[in-house]
Design a protein around this motif. Structure first.
Motif, PDB file in Angstrom:
ATOM      1  N   LYS A  53       0.833  -1.194   0.000  1.00 53.70           N
ATOM      2  CA  LYS A  53       0.000   0.000   0.000  1.00 53.70           C
ATOM      3  C   LYS A  53       0.875   1.255   0.000  1.00 53.70           C
ATOM      4  O   LYS A  53       1.978   1.273   0.554  1.00 53.70           O
ATOM      5  CB  LYS A  53      -0.907   0.026   1.230  1.00 53.70           C
ATOM      6  CG  LYS A  53      -1.849  -1.173   1.351  1.00 53.70           C
ATOM      7  CD  LYS A  53      -2.991  -1.089   0.355  1.00 53.70           C
ATOM      8  CE  LYS A  53      -4.016  -2.189   0.636  1.00 53.70           C
ATOM      9  NZ  LYS A  53      -5.155  -2.139  -0.309  1.00 53.70           N
ATOM     10  N   ALA A  54       0.351   2.331  -0.595  1.00 55.86           N
ATOM     11  CA  ALA A  54       1.119   3.574  -0.683  1.00 55.86           C
ATOM     12  C   ALA A  54       1.381   4.179   0.694  1.00 55.86           C
ATOM     13  O   ALA A  54       2.387   4.868   0.901  1.00 55.86           O
ATOM     14  CB  ALA A  54       0.381   4.574  -1.572  1.00 55.86           C
ATOM     15  N   ASP A  55       0.490   3.921   1.656  1.00 58.99           N
ATOM     16  CA  ASP A  55       0.638   4.514   2.990  1.00 58.99           C
ATOM     17  C   ASP A  55       1.248   3.551   3.999  1.00 58.99           C
ATOM     18  O   ASP A  55       1.000   3.658   5.199  1.00 58.99           O
ATOM     19  CB  ASP A  55      -0.715   5.007   3.502  1.00 58.99           C
ATOM     20  CG  ASP A  55      -1.732   3.868   3.657  1.00 58.99           C
ATOM     21  OD1 ASP A  55      -1.468   2.764   3.129  1.00 58.99           O
ATOM     22  OD2 ASP A  55      -2.778   4.090   4.291  1.00 58.99           O
ATOM     23  N   TRP A  56       2.053   2.590   3.542  1.00 59.27           N
ATOM     24  CA  TRP A  56       2.578   1.559   4.422  1.00 59.27           C
ATOM     25  C   TRP A  56       3.380   2.123   5.578  1.00 59.27           C
ATOM     26  O   TRP A  56       3.456   1.517   6.657  1.00 59.27           O
ATOM     27  CB  TRP A  56       3.438   0.571   3.634  1.00 59.27           C
ATOM     28  CG  TRP A  56       4.699   1.144   3.051  1.00 59.27           C
ATOM     29  CD1 TRP A  56       4.858   1.698   1.820  1.00 59.27           C
ATOM     30  CD2 TRP A  56       5.984   1.218   3.689  1.00 59.27           C
ATOM     31  NE1 TRP A  56       6.161   2.116   1.638  1.00 59.27           N
ATOM     32  CE2 TRP A  56       6.865   1.828   2.769  1.00 59.27           C
ATOM     33  CE3 TRP A  56       6.474   0.838   4.935  1.00 59.27           C
ATOM     34  CZ2 TRP A  56       8.218   2.075   3.067  1.00 59.27           C
ATOM     35  CZ3 TRP A  56       7.817   1.074   5.233  1.00 59.27           C
ATOM     36  CH2 TRP A  56       8.672   1.684   4.300  1.00 59.27           C
ATOM     37  N   GLN A  57       4.022   3.295   5.384  1.00 58.92           N
ATOM     38  CA  GLN A  57       4.872   3.851   6.438  1.00 58.92           C
ATOM     39  C   GLN A  57       4.065   4.285   7.666  1.00 58.92           C
ATOM     40  O   GLN A  57       4.578   4.267   8.786  1.00 58.92           O
ATOM     41  CB  GLN A  57       5.670   5.032   5.891  1.00 58.92           C
ATOM     42  CG  GLN A  57       6.726   4.617   4.861  1.00 58.92           C
ATOM     43  CD  GLN A  57       7.348   5.805   4.176  1.00 58.92           C
ATOM     44  OE1 GLN A  57       6.697   6.504   3.409  1.00 58.92           O
ATOM     45  NE2 GLN A  57       8.609   6.055   4.463  1.00 58.92           N
ATOM     46  N   THR A  58       2.815   4.665   7.471  1.00 55.58           N
ATOM     47  CA  THR A  58       1.985   5.131   8.582  1.00 55.58           C
ATOM     48  C   THR A  58       0.766   4.258   8.825  1.00 55.58           C
ATOM     49  O   THR A  58       0.107   4.387   9.854  1.00 55.58           O
ATOM     50  CB  THR A  58       1.511   6.570   8.322  1.00 55.58           C
ATOM     51  OG1 THR A  58       0.782   6.604   7.070  1.00 55.58           O
ATOM     52  CG2 THR A  58       2.685   7.522   8.225  1.00 55.58           C
ATOM     53  N   ARG A  59       0.463   3.364   7.918  1.00 57.36           N
ATOM     54  CA  ARG A  59      -0.723   2.527   8.018  1.00 57.36           C
ATOM     55  C   ARG A  59      -0.634   1.594   9.230  1.00 57.36           C
ATOM     56  O   ARG A  59       0.407   0.998   9.503  1.00 57.36           O
ATOM     57  CB  ARG A  59      -0.856   1.691   6.749  1.00 57.36           C
ATOM     58  CG  ARG A  59      -2.081   0.779   6.695  1.00 57.36           C
ATOM     59  CD  ARG A  59      -2.039  -0.088   5.450  1.00 57.36           C
ATOM     60  NE  ARG A  59      -3.240  -0.885   5.309  1.00 57.36           N
ATOM     61  CZ  ARG A  59      -4.335  -0.473   4.685  1.00 57.36           C
ATOM     62  NH1 ARG A  59      -4.364   0.735   4.154  1.00 57.36           N
ATOM     63  NH2 ARG A  59      -5.387  -1.254   4.605  1.00 57.36           N
ATOM     64  N   SER A  60      -1.731   1.459   9.962  1.00 59.21           N
ATOM     65  CA  SER A  60      -1.776   0.572  11.118  1.00 59.21           C
ATOM     66  C   SER A  60      -2.873  -0.466  10.933  1.00 59.21           C
ATOM     67  O   SER A  60      -4.029  -0.123  10.700  1.00 59.21           O
ATOM     68  CB  SER A  60      -2.027   1.362  12.406  1.00 59.21           C
ATOM     69  OG  SER A  60      -2.160   0.482  13.513  1.00 59.21           O
ATOM     70  N   ASP A  61      -2.478  -1.741  11.019  1.00 54.95           N
ATOM     71  CA  ASP A  61      -3.445  -2.834  10.929  1.00 54.95           C
ATOM     72  C   ASP A  61      -3.741  -3.434  12.291  1.00 54.95           C
ATOM     73  O   ASP A  61      -4.524  -4.378  12.402  1.00 54.95           O
ATOM     74  CB  ASP A  61      -2.914  -3.925   9.988  1.00 54.95           C
ATOM     75  CG  ASP A  61      -2.825  -3.438   8.556  1.00 54.95           C
ATOM     76  OD1 ASP A  61      -3.823  -2.897   8.059  1.00 54.95           O
ATOM     77  OD2 ASP A  61      -1.756  -3.588   7.946  1.00 54.95           O
ATOM     78  N   GLY A  62      -3.084  -2.891  13.326  1.00 51.85           N
ATOM     79  CA  GLY A  62      -3.336  -3.393  14.658  1.00 51.85           C
ATOM     80  C   GLY A  62      -2.236  -3.004  15.616  1.00 51.85           C
ATOM     81  O   GLY A  62      -1.335  -2.222  15.301  1.00 51.85           O
ATOM     82  N   LYS A  63      -2.319  -3.552  16.841  1.00 53.74           N
ATOM     83  CA  LYS A  63      -1.341  -3.291  17.887  1.00 53.74           C
ATOM     84  C   LYS A  63      -0.706  -4.606  18.333  1.00 53.74           C
ATOM     85  O   LYS A  63      -1.331  -5.658  18.260  1.00 53.74           O
ATOM     86  CB  LYS A  63      -2.007  -2.618  19.086  1.00 53.74           C
ATOM     87  CG  LYS A  63      -2.573  -1.230  18.782  1.00 53.74           C
ATOM     88  CD  LYS A  63      -1.466  -0.208  18.610  1.00 53.74           C
ATOM     89  CE  LYS A  63      -2.033   1.190  18.453  1.00 53.74           C
ATOM     90  NZ  LYS A  63      -0.954   2.212  18.336  1.00 53.74           N
ATOM     91  N   TYR A  64       0.530  -4.505  18.812  1.00 53.66           N
ATOM     92  CA  TYR A  64       1.205  -5.699  19.321  1.00 53.66           C
ATOM     93  C   TYR A  64       1.736  -5.430  20.727  1.00 53.66           C
ATOM     94  O   TYR A  64       1.989  -4.270  21.109  1.00 53.66           O
ATOM     95  CB  TYR A  64       2.339  -6.125  18.393  1.00 53.66           C
ATOM     96  CG  TYR A  64       3.542  -5.189  18.399  1.00 53.66           C
ATOM     97  CD1 TYR A  64       4.612  -5.399  19.273  1.00 53.66           C
ATOM     98  CD2 TYR A  64       3.603  -4.107  17.534  1.00 53.66           C
ATOM     99  CE1 TYR A  64       5.709  -4.552  19.280  1.00 53.66           C
ATOM    100  CE2 TYR A  64       4.702  -3.248  17.540  1.00 53.66           C
ATOM    101  CZ  TYR A  64       5.738  -3.469  18.406  1.00 53.66           C
ATOM    102  OH  TYR A  64       6.823  -2.622  18.431  1.00 53.66           O
ATOM    103  N   THR A  65       1.891  -6.499  21.483  1.00 56.43           N
ATOM    104  CA  THR A  65       2.478  -6.407  22.812  1.00 56.43           C
ATOM    105  C   THR A  65       3.492  -7.526  22.981  1.00 56.43           C
ATOM    106  O   THR A  65       3.412  -8.570  22.327  1.00 56.43           O
ATOM    107  CB  THR A  65       1.412  -6.533  23.919  1.00 56.43           C
ATOM    108  OG1 THR A  65       0.705  -7.775  23.761  1.00 56.43           O
ATOM    109  CG2 THR A  65       0.425  -5.378  23.850  1.00 56.43           C
ATOM    110  N   ILE A  66       4.458  -7.312  23.871  1.00 58.16           N
ATOM    111  CA  ILE A  66       5.495  -8.302  24.149  1.00 58.16           C
ATOM    112  C   ILE A  66       5.579  -8.525  25.647  1.00 58.16           C
ATOM    113  O   ILE A  66       5.732  -7.576  26.419  1.00 58.16           O
ATOM    114  CB  ILE A  66       6.870  -7.845  23.616  1.00 58.16           C
ATOM    115  CG1 ILE A  66       6.826  -7.645  22.090  1.00 58.16           C
ATOM    116  CG2 ILE A  66       7.948  -8.864  23.980  1.00 58.16           C
ATOM    117  CD1 ILE A  66       8.112  -7.080  21.517  1.00 58.16           C
ATOM    118  N   GLN A  67       5.450  -9.752  26.059  1.00 65.54           N
ATOM    119  CA  GLN A  67       5.644 -10.155  27.442  1.00 65.54           C
ATOM    120  C   GLN A  67       6.647 -11.304  27.454  1.00 65.54           C
ATOM    121  O   GLN A  67       6.351 -12.398  26.995  1.00 65.54           O
ATOM    122  CB  GLN A  67       4.312 -10.605  28.068  1.00 65.54           C
ATOM    123  CG  GLN A  67       3.282  -9.496  28.220  1.00 65.54           C
ATOM    124  CD  GLN A  67       3.683  -8.486  29.292  1.00 65.54           C
ATOM    125  OE1 GLN A  67       4.364  -8.830  30.251  1.00 65.54           O
ATOM    126  NE2 GLN A  67       3.258  -7.244  29.128  1.00 65.54           N
TER     127      GLN A  67
END
Length: 460
Positions: free
Chosen positions: A65-79
């Motif tokens: 996608k053209a907006d890949w640098q700012t596009r958000s498809d979700g959030k991630y977490t690390i434990q």
């Protein structure tokens, strides 16, 4: 004062723990998830898994996608070493593991970290695209169109692009061959994952680009995974292959085969081209191959009705599948289970599809359903044991492509790079499409009638 210092130390300790538990990722992680097929036409799938993680806790998998640098498809977490991806659009959660090397274990598929601001190495990157669909009275009306797209970088700011295609069609006719067309050349620059191409004709193009050095050299271009390989050599449009058949068939069309042509007679001609008596006498058949950076070894015991597939990442064994008669088992990540009926049927196709399907005994067992003429050859559609098989032959009776419906989805293969091995004419490149997934397998070595000891069939 002591209580204040104690409280301050506790606060600092808790802050450090919180920071350790909320680690972030920064960069593109990519890997190929594959299910290897068997020898020439047993079903194979490939899935490119590419995710761009940002330090702010967001991620995207849409790097095309053209907006890949700012596009958000979700959030991630690390434990700890647990990585959780919460997708916004699909409302789903996926859990991965972070390994000690900093890569990601994505359910058996290793996602390798790609440098955020890396350079473009000198070399040639190729990506294969295969399309196929079915319909009509035969199981496959439009069998396959395979296209290789490549980018060649000189390491000094210059590039050239090209494409190669091979098309095989069954229905009203069969067309086959290959051609290579240059798509242009020019200069390039790279900055923080943005590859800018400027063609000599003034055209410009921008792509997302991340590259990982190592073995193999792998690049992610617009979300698709490319592997570095030898650049294509300039060749005439008609290139002779080893043996009596031509590898590329783009010359003048021969006289079409009559509608009433006998399918078994046509297949017996192909049998002679691909080895004749030597092919009919195959008792065991094996190969080693490179599949998108993974090492694959497969062996088939024709007399014993057994097939084994081993897949390795480097020297590490990651998966084994074995068919024994009409059933079998699989081993993955230290766990052993039963092969599904669908997968067993796909693996069984090794004995009936592709080159092994051209053995005289297989031809005699095939119930011919349809023969179709064409400008560049013909197709033969037949069935046995409730499964459908399609053989596409050129005017020299060489196998160009094949299809079967042994699994849940149509599987098609387009063959090239033919060489003689122990009297058999075999492909060293196979482009496979199954259920919308695509993969290219590069055969490195074949083993014909090798006496395999019983120990090679043991469980890991």
């Amino acid at each position: 004062m002591k209580n204040i210092l104690t409280s301050l130390c506790v606060a600092l300790l808790l802050s450090a723990i919180a920071r350790a538990q909320s680690k972030t990722l920064n960069g593109v992680y990519a890997g190929v998830r594959v299910t290897p097929g068997v020898v020439m036409g047993g079903g194979m799938t490939r899935e490119d898994v590419v995710v761009y993680f940002r330090p702010d806790g967001s991620f995207t998998y849409d790097l095309h996608k053209a907006d890949w640098q700012t596009r958000s498809d979700g959030k991630y977490t690390i434990q700890g070493n647990n990585l959780t991806l919460n997708y916004q659009v699909h409302n789903r959660t996926i859990r991965y593991k972070l390994d000690k090397d900093g890569d990601i274990d994505a359910d058996g598929c290793t996602l390798l970290k790609m440098p955020v601001d890396g350079s473009v190495p000198k070399g040639y990157f190729k990506f294969s695209i295969i399309n196929s669909s079915g319909g009509g009275s035969s199981p496959v009306t439009y069998v396959g169109a395979a296209k290789d797209q490549g980018l060649l970088f000189d390491g000094k700011g210059g590039f050239s692009s090209n494409s190669a295609s091979a098309t095989v069609i069954s229905g009203n006719g069969v067309g086959g061959g290959s051609s290579r067309e240059s798509s242009g050349k020019g200069t390039y620059t790279i900055h923080k994952g943005v590859l800018s191409l400027k063609y000599e004709n003034g055209k410009t193009a921008v792509h997302s680009f991340f590259c990982r050095p190592g073995d193999p050299v792998m690049a992610v271009i617009d979300g698709n995974i490319y592997f570095m390989e030898e650049p294509p050599k300039a060749a005439s449009r008609n290139t002779a292959a080893t043996g009596n058949a031509r590898q590329n068939n783009t010359g003048p069309a021969a006289t079409p085969v009559p509608e009433t042509a006998d399918g078994k007679t046509l297949l017996l001609k192909a049998n002679a081209v691909h080895g004749g008596a030597a092919l009919n006498q195959v008792k065991t058949f094996g190969f080693t191959a490179l599949l998108q950076g993974l090492n694959v070894r497969s062996i088939a015991d024709v007399a014993g009705n057994r097939v084994r597939i081993e897949m390795r990442k480097g020297n590490q064994l990651v998966q084994v599948e074995q068919l024994e008669g009409n059933a079998g088992w699989q081993w993955k990540q230290g766990k052993t289970g039963t092969l599904s009926a669908v997968r067993a049927a796909e693996m069984m196709a090794v004995f009936h599809a592709g080159v092994l399907g051209l053995r005289k005994q297989e031809i005699e067992a095939l119930a011919i359903k349809e023969v179709k003429p064409a400008k560049a050859g013909y197709s033969v559609h037949g069935g046995q044991q409730g499964k459908q098989y399609l053989f596409l032959l050129n005017n020299e009776s060489q196998l160009m492509a094949a299809g079967d419906n042994t699994g849940n989805v149509l599987s098609t293969s387009v063959y090239s790079n033919w060489k003689k091995v122990d009297g058999l004419l075999l492909p060293f490149t196979e482009a496979v499409s199954a259920g919308g997934q695509k993969a290219t397998i590069q055969y490195q070595q074949y083993e014909i009638n090798t006496a395999y000891p019983e120990t090679v069939w043991a469980k890991p």
